[in-house]
Design a protein around this motif. Structure first.
Motif, short mmCIF file in Angstrom:
data_model
loop_
_atom_site.label_atom_id
_atom_site.label_comp_id
_atom_site.label_asym_id
_atom_site.label_seq_id
_atom_site.Cartn_x
_atom_site.Cartn_y
_atom_site.Cartn_z
N GLN A 103 0.83 -1.20 0.00
CA GLN A 103 0.00 0.00 0.00
C GLN A 103 0.87 1.26 0.00
O GLN A 103 0.64 2.20 -0.75
N SER A 106 2.47 1.69 -3.33
CA SER A 106 1.47 2.18 -4.27
C SER A 106 1.27 3.68 -4.14
O SER A 106 1.17 4.40 -5.13
N LYS A 119 -3.98 -4.50 -6.17
CA LYS A 119 -4.91 -4.11 -5.11
C LYS A 119 -4.84 -5.17 -4.01
O LYS A 119 -4.87 -6.36 -4.27
N TYR A 121 -6.62 -6.73 -0.72
CA TYR A 121 -7.90 -6.84 -0.02
C TYR A 121 -7.62 -6.97 1.47
O TYR A 121 -7.48 -8.07 2.01
N MET A 132 -4.78 -10.59 -2.89
CA MET A 132 -4.48 -9.47 -3.79
C MET A 132 -5.06 -9.71 -5.17
O MET A 132 -5.42 -10.83 -5.52
N GLU A 133 -5.12 -8.63 -5.91
CA GLU A 133 -5.64 -8.66 -7.27
C GLU A 133 -4.90 -9.68 -8.11
O GLU A 133 -3.68 -9.74 -8.11
#
Length: 154
Positions: A103, A106, A119, A121, A132-133
């Motif tokens: 995060q 990012s 992403k 979760y 994660m994505e």
């Protein structure tokens, strides 16, 4: 670990892991709540116990090695090296910290167009489970295995 039944949250798309490492395995799954495909990184059972024992044994033997290196008038402290290694490996065991690092990464690189972070979760992430994505995970894995420039579009 997630304090809910696995089958109420996830549906495995692949029953076998798509990637494996010493401390965990990655599965392709679908979220029951919205149908999104995710990469589910799950730490191996009793991994922390195994690592603790390994580090204990390594630290003990490094103490023996320190004694020998002192006899040889060498200034090498192998126990401190093992201690540093142990600190690093324990950081790897905390998937919540990995999620927080992703995060933060990012946020730091949000303005760089060629940098993409999957992403996370957070509500489905614990110290031993990272969700994660999926797409970004595959892209990341592909780029690690087959590095190329963005100009060639792999």
């Amino acid at each position: 670990e997630l304090k809910m039944k696995f089958e109420d949250v996830f549906e495995l798309i692949e029953t076998e892991p798509i990637a494996a490492a010493s401390i965990g395995q990655v599965y392709k799954a679908r979220l029951i709540s919205n149908g999104e495909t995710v990469a589910l990184k799950i730490q191996r059972p009793k991994c922390e116990d195994v690592i603790a024992l390994d580090l204990y044994v390594l630290r003990w033997w490094s103490g023996v090695a320190n004694f020998i290196t002192e006899l040889l008038n060498r200034d090498i402290n192998l126990q401190s090296i093992i201690d540093d290694f142990g600190e690093l490996i324990y950081r790897e065991l905390d998937y919540e910290a990995e999620a927080a690092n992703a995060q933060r990464f990012s946020e730091l690189y949000a303005s760089v167009p060629d940098v993409f972070v999957p992403k996370i979760y957070s509500e489905m992430t614990t110290q031993k489970v990272l969700t994660m994505e999926w797409y970004a995970f595959l892209l990341f894995l592909f780029q690690c295995l087959y590095p190329c420039s963005t100009e060639t579009l792999c």
